[in-house]
Design a protein around this motif. Structure first.
Motif, PDB file in Angstrom:
ATOM      1  N   THR A 123       0.835  -1.209   0.000  1.00  0.00           N
ATOM      2  CA  THR A 123       0.000   0.000   0.000  1.00  0.00           C
ATOM      3  C   THR A 123       0.862   1.249   0.000  1.00  0.00           C
ATOM      4  O   THR A 123       0.558   2.233  -0.707  1.00  0.00           O
ATOM      5  CB  THR A 123      -0.928  -0.005   1.220  1.00  0.00           C
ATOM      6  OG1 THR A 123      -1.691  -1.212   1.239  1.00  0.00           O
ATOM      7  CG2 THR A 123      -1.887   1.178   1.176  1.00  0.00           C
ATOM      8  N   CYS A 124       1.950   1.220   0.759  1.00  0.00           N
ATOM      9  CA  CYS A 124       2.873   2.365   0.759  1.00  0.00           C
ATOM     10  C   CYS A 124       3.533   2.538  -0.604  1.00  0.00           C
ATOM     11  O   CYS A 124       3.782   3.682  -1.039  1.00  0.00           O
ATOM     12  CB  CYS A 124       3.934   2.179   1.836  1.00  0.00           C
ATOM     13  SG  CYS A 124       3.296   2.283   3.523  1.00  0.00           S
ATOM     14  N   GLU A 125       3.836   1.441  -1.288  1.00  0.00           N
ATOM     15  CA  GLU A 125       4.419   1.545  -2.618  1.00  0.00           C
ATOM     16  C   GLU A 125       3.433   2.176  -3.599  1.00  0.00           C
ATOM     17  O   GLU A 125       3.838   2.913  -4.508  1.00  0.00           O
ATOM     18  CB  GLU A 125       4.850   0.162  -3.109  1.00  0.00           C
ATOM     19  CG  GLU A 125       6.040  -0.416  -2.360  1.00  0.00           C
ATOM     20  CD  GLU A 125       7.284   0.433  -2.522  1.00  0.00           C
ATOM     21  OE1 GLU A 125       7.565   0.852  -3.665  1.00  0.00           O
ATOM     22  OE2 GLU A 125       7.959   0.687  -1.512  1.00  0.00           O
ATOM     23  N   VAL A 126       2.146   1.901  -3.418  1.00  0.00           N
ATOM     24  CA  VAL A 126       1.134   2.546  -4.266  1.00  0.00           C
ATOM     25  C   VAL A 126       1.108   4.042  -4.006  1.00  0.00           C
ATOM     26  O   VAL A 126       0.989   4.856  -4.935  1.00  0.00           O
ATOM     27  CB  VAL A 126      -0.244   1.909  -4.012  1.00  0.00           C
ATOM     28  CG1 VAL A 126      -1.333   2.684  -4.758  1.00  0.00           C
ATOM     29  CG2 VAL A 126      -0.243   0.457  -4.457  1.00  0.00           C
ATOM     30  N   ILE A 127       1.229   4.421  -2.733  1.00  0.00           N
ATOM     31  CA  ILE A 127       1.238   5.851  -2.397  1.00  0.00           C
ATOM     32  C   ILE A 127       2.467   6.542  -2.983  1.00  0.00           C
ATOM     33  O   ILE A 127       2.392   7.685  -3.462  1.00  0.00           O
ATOM     34  CB  ILE A 127       1.187   6.026  -0.867  1.00  0.00           C
ATOM     35  CG1 ILE A 127      -0.134   5.483  -0.317  1.00  0.00           C
ATOM     36  CG2 ILE A 127       1.363   7.485  -0.467  1.00  0.00           C
ATOM     37  CD1 ILE A 127      -0.216   5.490   1.198  1.00  0.00           C
ATOM     38  N   LYS A 128       3.601   5.851  -2.988  1.00  0.00           N
ATOM     39  CA  LYS A 128       4.833   6.451  -3.492  1.00  0.00           C
ATOM     40  C   LYS A 128       4.922   6.445  -5.011  1.00  0.00           C
ATOM     41  O   LYS A 128       5.808   7.107  -5.575  1.00  0.00           O
ATOM     42  CB  LYS A 128       6.050   5.698  -2.931  1.00  0.00           C
ATOM     43  CG  LYS A 128       6.200   5.801  -1.420  1.00  0.00           C
ATOM     44  CD  LYS A 128       7.378   4.961  -0.950  1.00  0.00           C
ATOM     45  CE  LYS A 128       7.511   4.966   0.556  1.00  0.00           C
ATOM     46  NZ  LYS A 128       8.636   4.122   1.025  1.00  0.00           N
ATOM     47  N   SER A 129       4.079   5.725  -5.674  1.00  0.00           N
ATOM     48  CA  SER A 129       4.150   5.622  -7.138  1.00  0.00           C
ATOM     49  C   SER A 129       3.868   6.970  -7.784  1.00  0.00           C
ATOM     50  O   SER A 129       3.111   7.789  -7.248  1.00  0.00           O
ATOM     51  CB  SER A 129       3.162   4.572  -7.641  1.00  0.00           C
ATOM     52  OG  SER A 129       1.835   4.964  -7.347  1.00  0.00           O
TER      53      SER A 129
END
Length: 288
Positions: free
Chosen positions: A167-173
């Protein structure tokens, strides 16, 4: 003038004979090592050490993350804290038990190694020894099944942390970073059942969630849970290895007991035959 005689060849042969005997002794000792049990013991110690050490630290980090971000009220996660503390004490017991159990299985491997028995001469198997070997087979089987459950249980926190990390990787994308939709991407830790539904805040969204993923506690706990899961898997493999070794040793002892009984019967018959022959000779001599 004093003339020294050259050294005799026996002076050179004596050290060579000593080295040869030492070499032969070392070969015999190495031949008596149960390498399969040794490899299984090392793998078992390594797996248990990884699971216990990494799992203990990862559980402490998980409690810190929950207290700081997902459940600020202590009473909401009091039960979880007690369970985690109990699990940490259980980890101490697991480490101590498997350290002792691994040494016992290694000693049993030394005992049942055929090379050691040939090294120390004649041996006799007893019903007690075969019973102990059978008990180790059953106990190792039970422990293997139990560790399969531990391996599956250790994968649960890995799954939870992976969901948070993804989920954090989605936010950082680049597609979502800097947009208004970032604050709508959330993680609700209450849905996993580790804290009650009335825990506050229980749900973290957007930049606050990204900050959690950037903390050292989250990074360490996530990777330590992965290593602990791998350690549990290595322990399962080691116990399966031990189970195969113990089954083979038990079958060896069973066959050895049958061979021992056959040799005892054969020796008894040979002794009876010799007695009959000696009596026949005595009777023949008395007639002549």
């Amino acid at each position: 003038m004093l003339i020294l005689s050259p050294p005799t060849p026996t002076l050179f042969l004596f050290p060579l004979q000593v080295l040869k005997r030492c070499f032969e002794c070392c070969i015999k000792c190495l031949g008596g090592v149960p390498y399969a049990s040794l490899v299984a013991t090392i793998l078992c110690f390594s797996g248990v050490a990884l699971f216990c050490g990494c799992g203990h630290v990862a559980l402490a980090g998980t409690v810190a993350i929950l207290e700081q971000h997902f459940s600020t009220n202590t009473s909401d996660h009091a039960l979880l804290s007690e369970v985690i503390q109990l699990m940490q004490y259980v980890i101490y017991g697991i480490a101590s038990f498997f350290f002792l159990y691994g040494i016992i299985l290694l000693a049993e491997g030394f005992y049942t190694t055929s090379a050691v028995k040939e090294l120390h001469g004649e041996f006799k198997t007893t019903a007690c020894g075969r019973c102990i070997s059978g008990m180790f087979v059953f106990l190792t089987y039970v422990l293997g099944v139990a560790w399969l459950g531990v391996f599956g249980f250790s994968a649960v926190p890995v799954f939870m942390f992976y969901n948070i990390w993804s989920t954090c990787e989605v936010i950082k994308s680049p597609q979502t970073n800097g947009t208004a939709g970032v604050e709508q991407i959330c993680v609700d830790i209450r849905q996993y059942g580790i804290i009650p539904w009335n825990a506050f805040p229980g749900r973290i969204c957007g930049s606050a969630l990204e900050n959690i993923c950037n903390t050292n506690e989250f990074y360490m706990s996530y990777h330590l849970f992965i290593v602990a899961c791998a350690g549990a898997g290595a322990t399962v493999i080691a116990l399966i290895h031990f189970l195969m070794i113990l089954s083979s040793n038990w079958a060896y002892l069973k066959d050895a007991s049958k061979m021992q009984a056959y040799q005892d019967i054969k020796a008894k018959e040979e002794q009876e035959l010799q007695d009959i022959q000696s009596r026949s000779k005595e009777q023949l001599n008395s007639y002549t």
